[in-house]
Scaffold this motif. Sequence first.
Motif, PDB file in Angstrom:
ATOM      1  N   ASN A 243       0.860  -1.179   0.000  1.00 16.13           N
ATOM      2  CA  ASN A 243       0.000   0.000   0.000  1.00 16.13           C
ATOM      3  C   ASN A 243       0.902   1.237   0.000  1.00 16.13           C
ATOM      4  N   PRO A 244       1.044   1.927  -1.137  1.00 15.67           N
ATOM      5  CA  PRO A 244       1.986   3.048  -1.207  1.00 15.67           C
ATOM      6  C   PRO A 244       1.557   4.257  -0.385  1.00 15.67           C
ATOM      7  N   ALA A 245       0.343   4.249   0.145  1.00 15.81           N
ATOM      8  CA  ALA A 245      -0.082   5.335   1.029  1.00 15.81           C
ATOM      9  C   ALA A 245       0.650   5.267   2.365  1.00 15.81           C
ATOM     10  N   ILE A 246       1.265   4.121   2.653  1.00  6.47           N
ATOM     11  CA  ILE A 246       2.012   3.938   3.897  1.00  6.47           C
ATOM     12  C   ILE A 246       3.498   4.050   3.592  1.00  6.47           C
ATOM     13  N   ARG A 247       4.156   5.009   4.243  1.00  7.91           N
ATOM     14  CA  ARG A 247       5.591   5.218   4.032  1.00  7.91           C
ATOM     15  C   ARG A 247       6.307   5.181   5.377  1.00  7.91           C
ATOM     16  N   HIS A 248       7.211   4.251   5.511  1.00 10.19           N
ATOM     17  CA  HIS A 248       7.960   4.106   6.754  1.00 10.19           C
ATOM     18  C   HIS A 248       9.123   5.091   6.807  1.00 10.19           C
ATOM     19  N   ASP A 249       9.473   5.509   8.026  1.00  7.75           N
ATOM     20  CA  ASP A 249      10.587   6.435   8.234  1.00  7.75           C
ATOM     21  C   ASP A 249      11.380   6.004   9.468  1.00  7.75           C
ATOM     22  N   PRO A 250      12.053   4.847   9.399  1.00  5.28           N
ATOM     23  CA  PRO A 250      12.811   4.368  10.555  1.00  5.28           C
ATOM     24  C   PRO A 250      14.162   5.076  10.675  1.00  5.28           C
ATOM     25  N   ASP A 251      14.794   4.904  11.816  1.00  2.00           N
ATOM     26  CA  ASP A 251      16.155   5.423  11.993  1.00  2.00           C
ATOM     27  C   ASP A 251      17.156   4.594  11.209  1.00  2.00           C
ATOM     28  N   ILE A 252      16.918   3.283  11.149  1.00  2.00           N
ATOM     29  CA  ILE A 252      17.863   2.378  10.503  1.00  2.00           C
ATOM     30  C   ILE A 252      17.119   1.172   9.967  1.00  2.00           C
ATOM     31  N   VAL A 253      17.556   0.693   8.821  1.00  2.55           N
ATOM     32  CA  VAL A 253      17.020  -0.523   8.214  1.00  2.55           C
ATOM     33  C   VAL A 253      18.165  -1.507   8.022  1.00  2.55           C
ATOM     34  N   VAL A 254      17.957  -2.738   8.449  1.00  2.00           N
ATOM     35  CA  VAL A 254      18.922  -3.794   8.188  1.00  2.00           C
ATOM     36  C   VAL A 254      18.264  -4.787   7.239  1.00  2.00           C
ATOM     37  N   ALA A 255      18.709  -4.758   5.982  1.00  2.00           N
ATOM     38  CA  ALA A 255      18.206  -5.695   4.971  1.00  2.00           C
ATOM     39  C   ALA A 255      19.041  -6.959   5.087  1.00  2.00           C
ATOM     40  N   VAL A 256      18.534  -7.907   5.845  1.00  2.00           N
ATOM     41  CA  VAL A 256      19.333  -9.078   6.202  1.00  2.00           C
ATOM     42  C   VAL A 256      19.392 -10.079   5.049  1.00  2.00           C
ATOM     43  N   ALA A 257      20.500 -10.810   4.997  1.00  2.00           N
ATOM     44  CA  ALA A 257      20.668 -11.865   4.006  1.00  2.00           C
ATOM     45  C   ALA A 257      20.769 -13.237   4.657  1.00  2.00           C
ATOM     46  N   THR A 258      21.060 -13.255   5.964  1.00  2.00           N
ATOM     47  CA  THR A 258      21.240 -14.515   6.674  1.00  2.00           C
ATOM     48  C   THR A 258      20.634 -14.400   8.072  1.00  2.00           C
ATOM     49  N   GLU A 259      20.494 -15.548   8.701  1.00  3.61           N
ATOM     50  CA  GLU A 259      20.037 -15.572  10.088  1.00  3.61           C
ATOM     51  C   GLU A 259      21.032 -14.865  10.997  1.00  3.61           C
ATOM     52  N   GLY A 260      22.325 -15.012  10.680  1.00  4.97           N
ATOM     53  CA  GLY A 260      23.346 -14.323  11.470  1.00  4.97           C
ATOM     54  C   GLY A 260      23.198 -12.822  11.410  1.00  4.97           C
ATOM     55  N   ASP A 261      22.782 -12.304  10.261  1.00  2.00           N
ATOM     56  CA  ASP A 261      22.528 -10.860  10.151  1.00  2.00           C
ATOM     57  C   ASP A 261      21.440 -10.429  11.122  1.00  2.00           C
ATOM     58  N   VAL A 262      20.411 -11.256  11.254  1.00  2.00           N
ATOM     59  CA  VAL A 262      19.319 -10.930  12.177  1.00  2.00           C
ATOM     60  C   VAL A 262      19.842 -10.861  13.602  1.00  2.00           C
ATOM     61  N   VAL A 263      20.685 -11.815  13.964  1.00  2.00           N
ATOM     62  CA  VAL A 263      21.279 -11.829  15.308  1.00  2.00           C
ATOM     63  C   VAL A 263      22.025 -10.523  15.570  1.00  2.00           C
ATOM     64  N   GLU A 264      22.863 -10.124  14.627  1.00  2.00           N
ATOM     65  CA  GLU A 264      23.641  -8.887  14.803  1.00  2.00           C
ATOM     66  C   GLU A 264      22.729  -7.669  14.896  1.00  2.00           C
ATOM     67  N   ALA A 265      21.682  -7.628  14.079  1.00  2.00           N
ATOM     68  CA  ALA A 265      20.765  -6.487  14.079  1.00  2.00           C
ATOM     69  C   ALA A 265      20.024  -6.369  15.399  1.00  2.00           C
ATOM     70  N   VAL A 266      19.552  -7.484  15.915  1.00  2.00           N
ATOM     71  CA  VAL A 266      18.814  -7.458  17.184  1.00  2.00           C
ATOM     72  C   VAL A 266      19.736  -7.028  18.323  1.00  2.00           C
ATOM     73  N   ARG A 267      20.951  -7.532  18.334  1.00  3.01           N
ATOM     74  CA  ARG A 267      21.886  -7.154  19.405  1.00  3.01           C
ATOM     75  C   ARG A 267      22.219  -5.663  19.329  1.00  3.01           C
ATOM     76  N   PHE A 268      22.385  -5.144  18.126  1.00  4.12           N
ATOM     77  CA  PHE A 268      22.643  -3.711  17.965  1.00  4.12           C
ATOM     78  C   PHE A 268      21.479  -2.898  18.518  1.00  4.12           C
ATOM     79  N   ALA A 269      20.250  -3.266  18.129  1.00  2.00           N
ATOM     80  CA  ALA A 269      19.079  -2.508  18.558  1.00  2.00           C
ATOM     81  C   ALA A 269      18.901  -2.557  20.067  1.00  2.00           C
ATOM     82  N   ARG A 270      19.172  -3.712  20.646  1.00  2.00           N
ATOM     83  CA  ARG A 270      19.033  -3.836  22.094  1.00  2.00           C
ATOM     84  C   ARG A 270      20.022  -2.934  22.818  1.00  2.00           C
ATOM     85  N   GLU A 271      21.262  -2.920  22.340  1.00  2.00           N
ATOM     86  CA  GLU A 271      22.279  -2.081  22.972  1.00  2.00           C
ATOM     87  C   GLU A 271      21.995  -0.600  22.758  1.00  2.00           C
ATOM     88  N   ALA A 272      21.408  -0.262  21.584  1.00  2.00           N
ATOM     89  CA  ALA A 272      21.106   1.141  21.279  1.00  2.00           C
ATOM     90  C   ALA A 272      19.812   1.602  21.935  1.00  2.00           C
TER      91      ALA A 272
END
Length: 464
Positions: free
Chosen positions: A37-66
């Motif tokens: 739905n193009p009427a909805i536009r997100h504006d996050p501080d950061i996006v992690v376009a993950v390619a692996t499960e390990g990427d998800v792990v790193e992203a979650v740990r970063f967000a938790r610490e931040a």
Amino acid sequence: MGIELDTTAVARLREAVTGTIYTRGEEGLAAEVSCFNPAIRHDPDIVVAVATEGDVVEAVRFAREAGIPVRVQATGHGAEAPISGGMIISTRGIDQLSVDPETRLARIGAGVRWAPVIVAAAEHGLAPITGSSTSVGAVGYSLGGGIGPLARQFGFTADWVRGFRVVTADGTVVTADGETNTDLFWALRGGKGGLGVVTEMLLELVSLRSLYGGSVFFEGDAIEPAFRAWIDWSADLPDEATTSVVLLNVPDMDGPPPPLRGRTVLSVRFAYPGDPVEGERLFAPIRDAAPVYLDFVAEMPATAVASIHNDPEEGGPTWIRGLMLDTFDQDAGDVILELAGPGSGAPFLAVELRQIGGATARDPEDGTSVGGRDSGYTLSLLAGDPSTFAEAAPARALAIAQALGGRVSAITNVNFAGDLADKAAFEKVWPPAVFERLRSAREQWDPERVFAFGPPDSSLNQPA
């Protein structure tokens, strides 16, 4: 406006992941988190376009610490409200898919859409219990339950999930299934969000090569008699048959099929995964109800399941309101025709009713958190003119809900609830006992509320 991210920490995250990272203002961010739905536009501080499960792990740990909230998006079909601030983990890059024909199990990555699952399963005479649109992400859809064209025969899609791999709030990878972390498994089958990032889903497939199904269209004076016939006919259908009906005000523009452009039509959908002769017999009363404008109901391969609803593959600006109904009779039909039918002046492109019941009313033996099992129908109201989104569409939807009165279910499945920011509406997407159990599960698996889900002041986000 969001927060100021630690640039050194962001740089370390970029080095740690194989996917792509975007921060606010960087080219590519908007495209990565674009919505159906193009009427909805997100504006996050950061996006992690993950390619692996390990990427998800790193992203979650970063967000938790931040100390920033995490939300998850794959295909963008489920987005109902803009996301402002925090982190979005985009999982569309986790696209692994495999099918084991011996066990009839499909391993589905977090970013996989239904279409490739259907194709891969069909090579072995199997099929997933999918939704009406095959371009929707399989995992996100299933986390909320999932009501598709075969729902009365086979139940919710979540009923067929046999396990998950999940990255939890502390950045740990766990398995949740019928033997391991069973409380988390229960919560994920219907709880939708706020529990972790699902990286893989294990789905049981059914043996199905073909079915009798499709849709017929009525126009003009045939709409009302066909609609009223559907109301009585659907009430007597066996559980093996699934049907829905939709009133469509089709724009006169490129995109819709030429025979439908600029027309108001009623479409009756039907699916019967059994003997086509019996399917034809069951569907005959609809064909006899009024002159048929277009008829696409016939025996079809299971791979053509998306043609039953024929949902658009390309999104446009939309406003959607979903309800569930305990019952639907001719008096309720009066309400729909008066407030949303031809000549009513309703601002809706589509008014859809899906008959459920049958297998959707029966929770599997091992249990799920799916809400809405006691309802008999779903009602979806969709507007496409942005000038109606603020007032006209909500007002007419409210009028319809009020006129339907006691038929409106106390519980609405989370996939039909729309914007989850409203606390009162959000807390009605599960029965009270299920809601309480979900709150306990979230307290156990995400005590620091790393994963944002629902209104912040909802009791789901408070300690149990």
